[in-house]
Enzyme design. Structure first.
Site, PDB file in Angstrom:
ATOM      1  N   VAL A  69     -13.721 -20.037 -35.515  1.00  0.00           N
ATOM      2  CA  VAL A  69     -12.403 -20.493 -35.075  1.00  0.00           C
ATOM      3  C   VAL A  69     -11.477 -20.733 -36.267  1.00  0.00           C
ATOM      4  O   VAL A  69     -10.368 -20.211 -36.328  1.00  0.00           O
ATOM      5  CB  VAL A  69     -12.552 -21.787 -34.229  1.00  0.00           C
ATOM      6  CG1 VAL A  69     -11.210 -22.467 -34.011  1.00  0.00           C
ATOM      7  CG2 VAL A  69     -13.209 -21.456 -32.896  1.00  0.00           C
ATOM      8  N   ASP A  93     -13.996 -26.085 -46.262  1.00  0.00           N
ATOM      9  CA  ASP A  93     -15.279 -26.115 -45.550  1.00  0.00           C
ATOM     10  C   ASP A  93     -16.276 -26.893 -46.402  1.00  0.00           C
ATOM     11  O   ASP A  93     -16.303 -26.736 -47.623  1.00  0.00           O
ATOM     12  CB  ASP A  93     -15.792 -24.685 -45.301  1.00  0.00           C
ATOM     13  CG  ASP A  93     -16.782 -24.632 -44.146  1.00  0.00           C
ATOM     14  OD1 ASP A  93     -16.451 -24.034 -43.101  1.00  0.00           O
ATOM     15  OD2 ASP A  93     -17.885 -25.223 -44.267  1.00  0.00           O
ATOM     16  N   ARG A 125     -20.216 -20.866 -47.966  1.00  0.00           N
ATOM     17  CA  ARG A 125     -19.256 -20.172 -47.097  1.00  0.00           C
ATOM     18  C   ARG A 125     -17.957 -19.925 -47.875  1.00  0.00           C
ATOM     19  O   ARG A 125     -17.396 -18.829 -47.845  1.00  0.00           O
ATOM     20  CB  ARG A 125     -18.989 -21.044 -45.858  1.00  0.00           C
ATOM     21  CG  ARG A 125     -17.840 -20.578 -44.952  1.00  0.00           C
ATOM     22  CD  ARG A 125     -18.220 -19.393 -44.107  1.00  0.00           C
ATOM     23  NE  ARG A 125     -17.222 -19.083 -43.091  1.00  0.00           N
ATOM     24  CZ  ARG A 125     -16.983 -17.867 -42.641  1.00  0.00           C
ATOM     25  NH1 ARG A 125     -17.651 -16.838 -43.101  1.00  0.00           N
ATOM     26  NH2 ARG A 125     -16.084 -17.661 -41.710  1.00  0.00           N
ATOM     27  N   THR A 135     -19.048 -28.589 -32.336  1.00  0.00           N
ATOM     28  CA  THR A 135     -19.336 -29.710 -31.444  1.00  0.00           C
ATOM     29  C   THR A 135     -20.549 -29.318 -30.590  1.00  0.00           C
ATOM     30  O   THR A 135     -20.395 -28.875 -29.449  1.00  0.00           O
ATOM     31  CB  THR A 135     -18.116 -30.035 -30.545  1.00  0.00           C
ATOM     32  OG1 THR A 135     -17.520 -28.809 -30.092  1.00  0.00           O
ATOM     33  CG2 THR A 135     -17.078 -30.835 -31.278  1.00  0.00           C
ATOM     34  N   CYS A 162     -20.915 -22.125 -26.963  1.00  0.00           N
ATOM     35  CA  CYS A 162     -19.740 -22.508 -26.144  1.00  0.00           C
ATOM     36  C   CYS A 162     -20.125 -22.630 -24.680  1.00  0.00           C
ATOM     37  O   CYS A 162     -20.273 -23.729 -24.171  1.00  0.00           O
ATOM     38  CB  CYS A 162     -18.633 -21.477 -26.318  1.00  0.00           C
ATOM     39  SG  CYS A 162     -17.864 -21.567 -27.937  1.00  0.00           S
TER      40      CYS A 162
HETATM   41  N1  NAD Z   1     -16.867 -19.587 -31.669  1.00  0.00           N
HETATM   42  C1  NAD Z   1     -16.172 -19.536 -30.548  1.00  0.00           C
HETATM   43  O1  NAD Z   1     -16.186 -18.545 -29.835  1.00  0.00           O
HETATM   44  C2  NAD Z   1     -15.309 -20.685 -30.124  1.00  0.00           C
HETATM   45  C3  NAD Z   1     -14.257 -20.431 -29.248  1.00  0.00           C
HETATM   46  C4  NAD Z   1     -13.463 -21.488 -28.847  1.00  0.00           C
HETATM   47  C5  NAD Z   1     -13.754 -22.766 -29.294  1.00  0.00           C
HETATM   48  N2  NAD Z   1     -14.805 -22.995 -30.119  1.00  0.00           N
HETATM   49  C6  NAD Z   1     -15.032 -24.363 -30.586  1.00  0.00           C
HETATM   50  O2  NAD Z   1     -14.481 -24.479 -31.886  1.00  0.00           O
HETATM   51  C7  NAD Z   1     -15.267 -25.365 -32.681  1.00  0.00           C
HETATM   52  C8  NAD Z   1     -15.734 -24.660 -33.932  1.00  0.00           C
HETATM   53  O3  NAD Z   1     -16.575 -23.589 -33.564  1.00  0.00           O
HETATM   54  P1  NAD Z   1     -16.931 -22.379 -34.526  1.00  0.00           P
HETATM   55  O4  NAD Z   1     -17.579 -21.355 -33.661  1.00  0.00           O
HETATM   56  O5  NAD Z   1     -15.756 -22.012 -35.353  1.00  0.00           O
HETATM   57  O6  NAD Z   1     -18.022 -23.062 -35.449  1.00  0.00           O
HETATM   58  P2  NAD Z   1     -18.688 -22.422 -36.763  1.00  0.00           P
HETATM   59  O7  NAD Z   1     -20.037 -23.023 -36.839  1.00  0.00           O
HETATM   60  O8  NAD Z   1     -18.518 -20.960 -36.777  1.00  0.00           O
HETATM   61  O9  NAD Z   1     -17.812 -22.980 -37.959  1.00  0.00           O
HETATM   62  C9  NAD Z   1     -17.652 -24.312 -38.227  1.00  0.00           C
HETATM   63  C10 NAD Z   1     -17.473 -24.495 -39.722  1.00  0.00           C
HETATM   64  O10 NAD Z   1     -17.225 -25.882 -39.916  1.00  0.00           O
HETATM   65  C11 NAD Z   1     -17.872 -26.263 -41.118  1.00  0.00           C
HETATM   66  N3  NAD Z   1     -18.027 -27.719 -41.109  1.00  0.00           N
HETATM   67  C12 NAD Z   1     -18.969 -28.477 -40.528  1.00  0.00           C
HETATM   68  N4  NAD Z   1     -18.723 -29.782 -40.749  1.00  0.00           N
HETATM   69  C13 NAD Z   1     -17.597 -29.840 -41.493  1.00  0.00           C
HETATM   70  C14 NAD Z   1     -16.832 -30.898 -42.047  1.00  0.00           C
HETATM   71  N5  NAD Z   1     -17.182 -32.168 -41.864  1.00  0.00           N
HETATM   72  N6  NAD Z   1     -15.744 -30.582 -42.768  1.00  0.00           N
HETATM   73  C15 NAD Z   1     -15.388 -29.289 -42.967  1.00  0.00           C
HETATM   74  N7  NAD Z   1     -16.069 -28.246 -42.473  1.00  0.00           N
HETATM   75  C16 NAD Z   1     -17.160 -28.520 -41.737  1.00  0.00           C
HETATM   76  C17 NAD Z   1     -19.162 -25.483 -41.114  1.00  0.00           C
HETATM   77  O11 NAD Z   1     -19.674 -25.373 -42.430  1.00  0.00           O
HETATM   78  C18 NAD Z   1     -18.710 -24.142 -40.535  1.00  0.00           C
HETATM   79  O12 NAD Z   1     -18.349 -23.220 -41.545  1.00  0.00           O
HETATM   80  C19 NAD Z   1     -16.391 -25.849 -31.770  1.00  0.00           C
HETATM   81  O13 NAD Z   1     -16.010 -27.038 -31.151  1.00  0.00           O
HETATM   82  C20 NAD Z   1     -16.487 -24.745 -30.741  1.00  0.00           C
HETATM   83  O14 NAD Z   1     -17.015 -25.215 -29.519  1.00  0.00           O
HETATM   84  C21 NAD Z   1     -15.562 -21.967 -30.570  1.00  0.00           C
END
Ligand code: NAD
Length: 426
Positions: free
Chosen positions: A14, A32, A37, A82, A257
């Site tokens: 995201v 991040d 990463r 999350t 998700c």
């Molecule tokens: N992937 C999807 O398809 C999608 C779509 C819509 C919504 N979401 C939601 O968006 C959110 C993020 O999902 P994602 O798929 O991008 O996750 P992801 O795991 O791909 O990426 C999250 C990133 O956040 C970093 N991170 C963790 N803790 C951190 C902190 N304290 N400070 C800074 N960086 C930190 C991690 O190192 C990771 O690189 C979630 O709540 C998910 O449910 C995801």
């Protein structure tokens, strides 16, 4: 209120596309906690496959894993995971950590927008207080909260970030307008102003819950179709001729998700004394599918007299869905483990999954497709574009005479398979 510098916290599926899009119009710092990463992104390598090296090279996005670098930003976007814990309860650890971290550099007049999927109320009840604690500032007075759920669909090139209407919300009217103006700059499809943060939170979690329940209905239907000995795809094709029939198909529901977010909603409902029935029933059905598929496949092998200690099974695809490299919470792994309980140890190949990560996370060694030879059963578990082609091209080498092809997502045309092959799908 005005936007000086934007910081995006969490550069995953995201956060990275959002940062890249915003960096075309604003000064953006992408942060991040995972320094690996960050360094791979600096080397123009996005392992999620969402952003090309050319786009990364052209972007003005600044990358960092040092929180001090966020000083001076006055608009923060949080996109951290999350997940749920082993009891399927929401795990807010990363969201709280990110809030505390932002709080440590937060200044008066700033806005913090959360994009992570949560239950209605979480942004104001959980993130706001964490920001207050670590910043010493007052939420709603010294800094403001916004929420804008993300709808991107990794692996889906038809629906990039810019082309999906973005729901935006804010703690008050002024914040709503500020958040809307930032996203309006980059989202060509426009923004939808939700009436409150809670409404925007609930909308997102409902979208994914609806999808989960619709797939659960198809999974239940496929179990019933098997009992009455008819083909689910044929039923869906016939039903699909009605103008308002919705197009969903049976399958494994993994990832972080669809199979996770409904639990955020049910946990909030339970906190408030309501026990959701439909949503949890859907979850139970979808979570039971790997076990169901494994037992069905064993029955097929037994009926075809191919069940022995020497039975050779190959699995194509280990990621949680097609055309993405993401292996987190992949239900194909559950299927693999279930088959293991019957004494079957399949060979697994996947053109997109990272072999090192797959070994580390699940203990599964990925093999080259050429290892999948003379199989009693080939399972096309995840139909990445190239995997579908592989099955058509190499079927003769892969599947033994009178063998079985299991097409979990019903993407193959049975007429294109050899006539001796037994075709099985949900
Ligand atoms: N992937 C999807 O398809 C999608 C779509 C819509 C919504 N979401 C939601 O968006 C959110 C993020 O999902 P994602 O798929 O991008 O996750 P992801 O795991 O791909 O990426 C999250 C990133 O956040 C970093 N991170 C963790 N803790 C951190 C902190 N304290 N400070 C800074 N960086 C930190 C991690 O190192 C990771 O690189 C979630 O709540 C998910 O449910 C995801």
């Amino acid at each position: 209120m005005f936007v000086k510098n934007i910081a995006v916290c969490g550069l995953g599926y995201v956060g990275l596309p959002v940062s890249i899009a915003l960096a075309r119009h604003f000064d953006v710092i992408g942060f991040d906690v995972d320094s690996q990463r960050v360094s791979r992104l600096r080397d123009l390598d996005d392992w999620t496959g969402e952003i090309t090296p050319e786009t990364l090279a052209k972007s003005t996005l600044q990358l960092t894993s040092r929180v001090e670098d966020l000083k001076g930003c006055n608009f923060f976007i949080v996109a951290v995971p999350t997940p749920i814990d082993e009891r399927c309860a929401p795990d807010f650890t990363m969201l709280k950590d990110a809030s505390r971290l932002i709080g440590s550099v937060l200044t008066r007049g700033s806005t913090v927008v959360f994009e992570s999927t949560v239950y209605p109320g979480a942004t104001e009840e959980i993130c706001g207080p964490e920001l207050e604690k670590s910043s010493g500032l007052r939420c709603g007075v010294d800094f403001k909260l916004g929420y804008s759920p993300e709808r991107i669909n990794p692996g889906d090139t038809d629906h990039p970030f810019e082309k999906i209407v973005k729901v935006v919300s804010g703690q008050d009217k002024e914040t709503l307008e500020l958040v809307a103006s930032v996203y309006e700059t980059v989202v060509e499809a426009g923004v939808f102003r939700a009436s409150s943060i809670k409404v925007a939170e609930a909308a997102k979690v409902l979208e994914n819950t609806q999808r989960d329940i619709n797939i659960a209905l198809m999974n239940e239907m496929s179990k019933i179709c098997a009992l009455v000995d008819i083909n689910t795809s044929e039923v869906l094709k016939a039903a699909g001729t009605k103008w308002n029939f919705m197009n969903f198909t049976p399958g494994l529901v993994g990832g972080h998700c669809i199979g996770v977010d409904p639990y955020y909603l049910t946990s909030k409902a339970q906190q408030l004394g309501y026990h959701p029935e439909v949503i949890l029933a859907g979850r139970r059905i979808n979570d039971s599918m790997a076990e169901h598929v494994a037992s069905k496949l064993i029955q097929v092998l037994a009926h075809r007299k191919r069940l022995a200690s020497t039975t050779r099974v190959g699995v194509v695809g280990i990621t949680f869905k097609e055309n993405v490299p993401d292996i987190r919470n992949s239900k194909v792994v559950d299927l693999y483990n279930e088959l293991g309980r019957y004494g079957i140890n399949p060979h697994v190949c996947d053109p997109l999954a990272d072999p090192v990560q797959t070994k580390r996370e699940y203990g599964i060694t990925l093999v080259e497709p050429s290892m999948l030879q003379d199989l009693d059963m080939l399972i096309l578990a995840v139909p990445h574009k190239q995997s579908v082609e592989l099955v058509y091209d190499k079927l003769n080498q892969m599947v033994a005479k009178d063998g079985v092809v299991c097409d979990l997502r019903s993407v193959l045309e049975p007429s294109r398979l050899r006539s001796d092959v037994f075709y099985w799908t949900l």
